[in-house]
Write a protein that holds these residues in place. Structure first.
Motif, short mmCIF file in Angstrom:
data_model
loop_
_atom_site.label_atom_id
_atom_site.label_comp_id
_atom_site.label_asym_id
_atom_site.label_seq_id
_atom_site.Cartn_x
_atom_site.Cartn_y
_atom_site.Cartn_z
N LEU A 1 15.75 2.33 16.38
CA LEU A 1 16.98 2.32 15.60
C LEU A 1 17.05 3.59 14.76
CD1 LEU A 1 16.99 -1.33 14.18
CD2 LEU A 1 17.87 -0.51 16.38
N LEU A 2 18.19 4.28 14.81
CA LEU A 2 18.48 5.40 13.92
C LEU A 2 19.52 4.91 12.93
CD1 LEU A 2 18.68 8.47 16.35
CD2 LEU A 2 16.97 8.08 14.59
N LEU A 3 19.13 4.70 11.67
CA LEU A 3 20.01 4.06 10.69
C LEU A 3 20.38 5.03 9.58
CD1 LEU A 3 18.16 0.65 10.08
CD2 LEU A 3 20.14 1.07 11.54
N ASP A 4 21.69 5.27 9.44
CA ASP A 4 22.16 5.97 8.25
C ASP A 4 22.03 5.02 7.07
OD1 ASP A 4 23.33 7.86 6.61
OD2 ASP A 4 25.37 7.21 7.08
N ILE A 5 21.74 5.55 5.88
CA ILE A 5 21.62 4.69 4.71
C ILE A 5 22.99 4.25 4.20
CG2 ILE A 5 21.02 4.72 2.25
CD1 ILE A 5 18.41 5.94 2.91
N MET A 6 23.91 5.20 4.05
CA MET A 6 25.23 4.90 3.50
C MET A 6 26.18 4.50 4.63
SD MET A 6 24.72 5.27 0.34
CE MET A 6 26.40 5.21 -0.28
N LEU A 7 26.39 3.19 4.77
CA LEU A 7 27.24 2.65 5.83
C LEU A 7 28.29 1.72 5.23
CD1 LEU A 7 24.48 1.67 8.42
CD2 LEU A 7 26.18 3.47 8.74
N PRO A 8 29.44 1.59 5.88
CA PRO A 8 30.43 0.60 5.42
C PRO A 8 29.90 -0.82 5.60
CG PRO A 8 31.41 2.22 6.92
CD PRO A 8 29.92 2.42 7.00
N ASN A 9 30.25 -1.69 4.68
CA ASN A 9 30.00 -3.14 4.73
C ASN A 9 28.55 -3.53 4.45
OD1 ASN A 9 32.75 -3.63 5.45
ND2 ASN A 9 32.25 -3.09 7.55
N VAL A 10 27.62 -3.05 5.26
CA VAL A 10 26.20 -3.36 5.07
C VAL A 10 25.42 -2.05 5.14
CG1 VAL A 10 24.19 -4.62 5.93
CG2 VAL A 10 26.48 -5.63 6.13
N SER A 11 24.58 -1.78 4.15
CA SER A 11 23.87 -0.51 4.11
C SER A 11 22.73 -0.46 5.12
CB SER A 11 23.30 -0.26 2.71
OG SER A 11 22.16 -1.07 2.49
N GLY A 12 22.31 0.75 5.44
CA GLY A 12 21.16 0.91 6.33
C GLY A 12 19.90 0.32 5.74
N LEU A 13 19.77 0.35 4.42
CA LEU A 13 18.60 -0.25 3.77
C LEU A 13 18.58 -1.76 3.98
CD1 LEU A 13 18.57 1.75 0.42
CD2 LEU A 13 17.05 2.06 2.38
N ASP A 14 19.74 -2.39 3.88
CA ASP A 14 19.81 -3.84 4.11
C ASP A 14 19.50 -4.19 5.57
OD1 ASP A 14 20.41 -4.50 1.50
OD2 ASP A 14 22.57 -4.31 1.80
N ILE A 15 19.98 -3.35 6.48
CA ILE A 15 19.68 -3.58 7.89
C ILE A 15 18.17 -3.44 8.12
CG2 ILE A 15 20.01 -2.72 10.24
CD1 ILE A 15 22.78 -1.75 9.37
N CYS A 16 17.57 -2.40 7.53
CA CYS A 16 16.13 -2.18 7.68
C CYS A 16 15.35 -3.39 7.17
CB CYS A 16 15.73 -0.92 6.92
SG CYS A 16 13.97 -0.50 7.06
N ARG A 17 15.75 -3.89 5.99
CA ARG A 17 15.06 -5.05 5.41
C ARG A 17 15.18 -6.27 6.34
NH1 ARG A 17 17.94 -5.41 1.30
NH2 ARG A 17 16.65 -4.33 -0.25
N HIS A 18 16.37 -6.50 6.85
CA HIS A 18 16.59 -7.65 7.73
C HIS A 18 15.79 -7.54 9.02
CE1 HIS A 18 18.85 -10.89 9.68
NE2 HIS A 18 18.91 -10.11 10.75
N VAL A 19 15.82 -6.35 9.63
CA VAL A 19 15.09 -6.15 10.89
C VAL A 19 13.60 -6.34 10.68
CG1 VAL A 19 14.45 -4.42 12.62
CG2 VAL A 19 16.84 -4.68 11.95
N ARG A 20 13.06 -5.81 9.59
CA ARG A 20 11.63 -5.94 9.32
C ARG A 20 11.21 -7.40 9.16
NH1 ARG A 20 10.07 -2.60 11.72
NH2 ARG A 20 9.55 -0.48 11.12
#
Length: 237
Positions: free
Chosen positions: A50-69
């Motif tokens: 996954l290549l995740l930008d941090i600043m994203l609309p609706n849900v941030s990349g940090l939140d996605i990273c936390r969820h995936v982990r």
């Protein structure tokens, strides 16, 4: 096997740049421009990286990273951050990102970092597929199951990310030997790039929080000032 990479980036120019240069490596890509779509997509699809930008609309990349982990600790993740967002980069590593890149980044560096993460993914597959290989490693009360990708101290299972697991295994294979940050970066992450050794520091700190009784006074993973880090075998007795 063709590797698949999911790019989650709301800047279409950057997403196109990444996509074109990964296609040059023979890597299949998909692109999503907002975090909510990515979260829904990841519920049913799997990717090598996954290549995740941090600043994203609706849900941030940090939140996605936390969820995936939380649900897929073995998933390879590279965060994409703005050049002046040091705190975001640190938080991304604390949440479990394997690596990060600051914008703007060079094409060569992007390709090198993606290749490094995919080599780790391929190595993981190879380790799981090797039936005849001894899959257990023990050092004192540390027990590592290579096939199951699980590590325990005594009977306590350690909740490790893929990179933390590799780092612990590498140090444990060479007990009491001191390694520099640059050596660990090359041996565990698969590349060397001046200026990114503090990635090792962040992972060491996270690993200590999981293996030490007191992370502020580590007895297992110790700092040798001016040199690097070592795994103290006596701390596992």
């Amino acid at each position: 096997m063709v590797e698949k990479v999911l790019i989650v980036e709301d800047d279409l120019d950057i997403a196109d740049l990444v996509r074109v240069n990964l296609h040059e490596l023979g890597i299949q890509t998909e692109h999503l421009a907002d975090g909510q779509s990515a979260m829904l997509h990841l519920a049913t699809e799997s990717y090598s990286l996954l290549l995740l930008d941090i600043m994203l609309p609706n849900v941030s990349g940090l939140d996605i990273c936390r969820h995936v982990r939380q649900h897929h600790p073995e998933q390879a993740i590279i965060m994409l951050t703005a050049k002046d967002s040091e705190m975001d980069r640190v938080l991304g590593l604390e949440l479990g990102a394997d690596d990060y890149m600051t914008k703007p980044f060079s094409v060569r560096e992007l390709q090198a970092r993606v290749r490094a993460q995919l080599r780790k993914v391929q190595l993981l597959r190879g380790q799981i597929d090797k039936q005849a290989q001894d899959t257990y490693f023990n050092l004192g009360n540390l027990h590592i199951d290579l096939a199951g990708r699980q590590a325990k101290i005594s009977t306590q299972v350690l909740d490790l990310t893929a990179t933390e697991f590799e780092l612990l295994h590498y140090l444990a294979k060479h007990p009491n030997k001191v390694f520099s940050r640059s050596h660990l970066l090359e041996s565990v992450w698969g590349y060397h790039h001046s200026g990114y050794e503090h990635t090792v520091n962040s992972h060491i700190n996270r690993l200590r929080a999981k293996v030490e009784h007191d992370a502020a006074a580590p007895q297992i993973i110790q700092t040798v000032w001016g040199v690097g880090y070592k795994l103290n075998a006596l701390g596992l007795s």
